[in-house]
Write a protein that holds these residues in place. Sequence first.
Motif, mmCIF file in Angstrom:
data_model
loop_
_atom_site.group_PDB
_atom_site.id
_atom_site.type_symbol
_atom_site.label_atom_id
_atom_site.label_comp_id
_atom_site.label_asym_id
_atom_site.label_seq_id
_atom_site.Cartn_x
_atom_site.Cartn_y
_atom_site.Cartn_z
ATOM 1 N N VAL A 75 0.833 -1.204 0.000
ATOM 2 C CA VAL A 75 0.000 0.000 0.000
ATOM 3 C C VAL A 75 0.868 1.256 0.000
ATOM 4 C CG1 VAL A 75 -1.717 1.314 1.314
ATOM 5 C CG2 VAL A 75 -1.925 -1.166 1.127
ATOM 6 N N ALA A 76 2.017 1.204 0.683
ATOM 7 C CA ALA A 76 2.896 2.372 0.764
ATOM 8 C C ALA A 76 3.440 2.773 -0.601
ATOM 9 C CB ALA A 76 4.048 2.091 1.723
ATOM 10 N N ARG A 77 3.459 1.844 -1.552
ATOM 11 C CA ARG A 77 3.947 2.149 -2.893
ATOM 12 C C ARG A 77 2.878 2.808 -3.761
ATOM 13 N NH1 ARG A 77 6.949 -3.579 -4.393
ATOM 14 N NH2 ARG A 77 7.712 -4.025 -2.287
ATOM 15 N N SER A 78 1.640 2.873 -3.265
ATOM 16 C CA SER A 78 0.553 3.489 -4.016
ATOM 17 C C SER A 78 0.594 5.002 -3.838
ATOM 18 C CB SER A 78 -0.790 2.939 -3.544
ATOM 19 O OG SER A 78 -1.072 3.402 -2.224
ATOM 20 N N SER A 79 -0.325 5.684 -4.488
ATOM 21 C CA SER A 79 -0.339 7.140 -4.414
ATOM 22 C C SER A 79 -0.622 7.651 -3.007
ATOM 23 C CB SER A 79 -1.380 7.702 -5.394
ATOM 24 O OG SER A 79 -2.667 7.192 -5.082
ATOM 25 N N GLY A 80 -1.331 6.861 -2.203
ATOM 26 C CA GLY A 80 -1.635 7.288 -0.840
ATOM 27 C C GLY A 80 -0.459 7.200 0.102
ATOM 28 N N VAL A 85 -1.588 3.735 4.655
ATOM 29 C CA VAL A 85 -1.230 2.546 5.440
ATOM 30 C C VAL A 85 -1.643 2.738 6.896
ATOM 31 C CG1 VAL A 85 0.679 1.177 6.364
ATOM 32 C CG2 VAL A 85 0.699 1.861 3.960
ATOM 33 N N LEU A 86 -1.238 3.860 7.477
ATOM 34 C CA LEU A 86 -1.501 4.105 8.888
ATOM 35 C C LEU A 86 -2.985 4.326 9.156
ATOM 36 C CD1 LEU A 86 -0.623 4.540 11.756
ATOM 37 C CD2 LEU A 86 0.128 6.853 11.157
ATOM 38 N N GLY A 87 -3.652 5.132 8.339
ATOM 39 C CA GLY A 87 -5.069 5.390 8.551
ATOM 40 C C GLY A 87 -5.916 4.137 8.410
ATOM 41 N N SER A 88 -5.639 3.332 7.390
ATOM 42 C CA SER A 88 -6.395 2.095 7.185
ATOM 43 C C SER A 88 -6.136 1.097 8.310
ATOM 44 C CB SER A 88 -6.017 1.468 5.837
ATOM 45 O OG SER A 88 -6.292 2.345 4.770
ATOM 46 N N GLY A 89 -4.877 1.007 8.732
ATOM 47 C CA GLY A 89 -4.549 0.093 9.823
ATOM 48 C C GLY A 89 -5.285 0.446 11.102
ATOM 49 N N LEU A 90 -5.368 1.734 11.418
ATOM 50 C CA LEU A 90 -6.085 2.160 12.610
ATOM 51 C C LEU A 90 -7.574 1.847 12.507
ATOM 52 C CD1 LEU A 90 -4.290 5.578 13.227
ATOM 53 C CD2 LEU A 90 -4.329 3.641 14.827
ATOM 54 N N GLY A 185 -10.502 4.901 16.088
ATOM 55 C CA GLY A 185 -11.287 5.512 15.017
ATOM 56 C C GLY A 185 -10.991 6.991 14.847
ATOM 57 N N LEU A 186 -10.907 7.717 15.961
ATOM 58 C CA LEU A 186 -10.590 9.140 15.890
ATOM 59 C C LEU A 186 -9.194 9.365 15.318
ATOM 60 C CD1 LEU A 186 -12.053 10.387 19.298
ATOM 61 C CD2 LEU A 186 -12.964 10.838 17.007
ATOM 62 N N ALA A 187 -8.241 8.535 15.745
ATOM 63 C CA ALA A 187 -6.875 8.676 15.236
ATOM 64 C C ALA A 187 -6.805 8.391 13.740
ATOM 65 C CB ALA A 187 -5.937 7.745 15.998
ATOM 66 N N ALA A 188 -7.597 7.407 13.273
ATOM 67 C CA ALA A 188 -7.603 7.087 11.845
ATOM 68 C C ALA A 188 -8.035 8.293 11.021
ATOM 69 C CB ALA A 188 -8.541 5.903 11.579
ATOM 70 N N GLY A 189 -9.102 8.964 11.464
ATOM 71 C CA GLY A 189 -9.555 10.148 10.739
ATOM 72 C C GLY A 189 -8.519 11.255 10.743
ATOM 73 N N TRP A 190 -7.865 11.446 11.877
ATOM 74 C CA TRP A 190 -6.851 12.494 12.011
ATOM 75 C C TRP A 190 -5.677 12.231 11.070
ATOM 76 C CZ3 TRP A 190 -4.999 14.234 17.561
ATOM 77 C CH2 TRP A 190 -4.262 15.407 17.446
ATOM 78 N N VAL A 191 -5.229 10.972 11.039
ATOM 79 C CA VAL A 191 -4.097 10.603 10.189
ATOM 80 C C VAL A 191 -4.428 10.794 8.714
ATOM 81 C CG1 VAL A 191 -2.774 8.605 9.373
ATOM 82 C CG2 VAL A 191 -2.987 9.046 11.829
ATOM 83 N N LEU A 192 -5.595 10.324 8.295
ATOM 84 C CA LEU A 192 -5.952 10.436 6.884
ATOM 85 C C LEU A 192 -6.077 11.890 6.443
ATOM 86 C CD1 LEU A 192 -8.557 7.536 6.645
ATOM 87 C CD2 LEU A 192 -6.275 7.604 5.625
ATOM 88 N N ARG A 193 -6.392 12.776 7.378
ATOM 89 C CA ARG A 193 -6.513 14.190 7.036
ATOM 90 C C ARG A 193 -5.178 14.928 7.066
ATOM 91 N NH1 ARG A 193 -9.618 15.396 10.818
ATOM 92 N NH2 ARG A 193 -8.165 16.472 12.226
ATOM 93 N N GLY A 198 4.293 13.466 1.543
ATOM 94 C CA GLY A 198 5.430 13.678 0.649
ATOM 95 C C GLY A 198 5.919 12.399 0.013
ATOM 96 N N ARG A 199 6.191 12.456 -1.264
ATOM 97 C CA ARG A 199 6.749 11.324 -1.998
ATOM 98 C C ARG A 199 7.718 11.861 -3.044
ATOM 99 N NH1 ARG A 199 4.402 6.538 -1.588
ATOM 100 N NH2 ARG A 199 5.042 5.933 -3.674
ATOM 101 N N GLY A 200 8.953 12.127 -2.625
ATOM 102 C CA GLY A 200 9.932 12.692 -3.550
ATOM 103 C C GLY A 200 10.982 11.688 -3.947
ATOM 104 N N PRO A 201 11.850 11.999 -4.910
ATOM 105 C CA PRO A 201 12.930 11.101 -5.291
ATOM 106 C C PRO A 201 13.976 10.994 -4.205
ATOM 107 C CG PRO A 201 13.150 13.199 -6.427
ATOM 108 C CD PRO A 201 11.829 13.225 -5.736
#
Length: 423
Positions: A75-80, A85-90, A185-193, A198-201
Amino acid sequence: MTPPSSGGSPVSTVIRRARVATSAGFAAQGFVYAVLLTSLEGFKDRYGVDDGQITLVVLGVCVMAALGTLVADRVARSSGGSRVVLGSGLAIVAASVVVAAVAPGFALLAAGFAVYGVGLGMVDAGTNMQAVAVQREYGRSLLTGFYASWSAGGIVGAVLVAVTTGRTPTDPVAVALLSGTLVAGLAAGWVLRSAWRGRGPAGVHADGVARPDEALAIPVGAGERPVVPWGAVLLLGLGVVAYYVADTAISTWSTIYLGDVLLAAASFAPLGYAAYLTTTLGSRLAGDPLVRRWGRVIVLRVAALVGAVGLVLVVAAPGPWVALVGFAIAGAGLGVIAPLCFSAAGTLAPGHADAVVARLNIFNYVGAVLGGVLVGAIGSTSSLHYGFLVPIVLVVAVAVLAGRFGVTRAEGARATADSEAGA
C-alpha cells in the motif's frame, strides 16, 4: 520559533501537522495494545481458557501482523503512501476491538484478535514510515519522541483496565474495551486528514533540496526498485528482536505473572505493565536529546544494560512489589532501543525508506513470537520466572554489539550544531 529543517529552511505547517498526526497514531496504537493485553487475565476468566490457549492467540496475532506488514509495504507504494497505510490500519484496529468486546465465545474472540493482528502490522509499519519521513524533514532526531506518544497511550490504557476491573461489565459486552474503538477511530480520521503525504525522489525533500546528511546512504534513483541493504537491516533487526522479545514478554505476561505466580491482587496485577510503560515514556522523552549529545552507540549500550538489570530483578523477585520495581527499571532502559533502530533504518536508502522500514518491521513479530509465545510456552511447562530469562540474553547481546549500531558522539554533536545554526 518555527523549527528548522536539516537544510536550515523552516519546517512548514503541513509537516508540523503531520508530526502531530503521527504522534496521535502512535498514541492510539499504544492505548489499544495496552487495553487488549492487560485484559488477557479477564479473558481467561471469562472464557475459561488457560495460558496455553492465550499463547496460541498471541502467536496468531504475530502471524497476522507479519501479513499486515506485507500489506503495508504494498500500500505504501501506491499514491496514498504511508498515510493510507496508517489510517487504514487504525480503522482495522478499531473494528477488531468491537469483535473482541462482544465475542460470546473464545473462537470469535480469537478471530477478533486475528483481525487486530492485520491492523497491528499495518499500524506498526505505518507509524514508523511516517515517523522516519517527518524526522527526515525536520533534520534532527525525533523517533524516541514519537515512541513516547505510544508509551503515553499505553499507560492510559493499562490504568483504565486497572481501575475498571470488577467495576464495569465484561459480559455480554466488555465495556472498557470499546474505548479502544473510539480512540483508534478518531486517530484514523486524524491521520488520513493530516499525516505526511510527501513522496519525492531519493535524497530530495519536500522543498526540493538534496540533504548533505544523506550523501553516504545507498543511492536509489527515482522509479527504481527499492534497494534493501540486508546486512545493515539484519543487524538492526537484532536490536528490534531483542526489544520486542522483552516488550512483548512484559506486555503479554506481566499481568499474569504478577497475578498467578506472585499472587498479586486482581487490581494490582495490571500495574506491572503500567509501571513499565511509565518509565519507558521517561526514557523516550529523554532519548532524542541524549542521542544528540552522546550519540546512538552510548545511549543504546547503557539502555540495554539498564533493561537487563530490570529483567533480572523481575526474575529474582520474591513478591509483587519487587517485580513491579523490576518492570519499572526494565522500561527505563528498553524504551529507546526500537526507535533508535528504526531511526537508523531511515537513513539506509532515503529514496525508499518505506521499503526498508517495512522489512525491518518484520523483525518486530519475530521478537513478538519469541516474547509472547516462547516465554509463555516456558511458563506453561515450568514457570514464568524462567520465561523471563529469554529477553535478558538478547538484551545483553544488544549491549555487546551496540558499537555497530551507528552514530558516534561526534556525529551527534555535528547534527546538533547544524540544527542550532539553522535556528
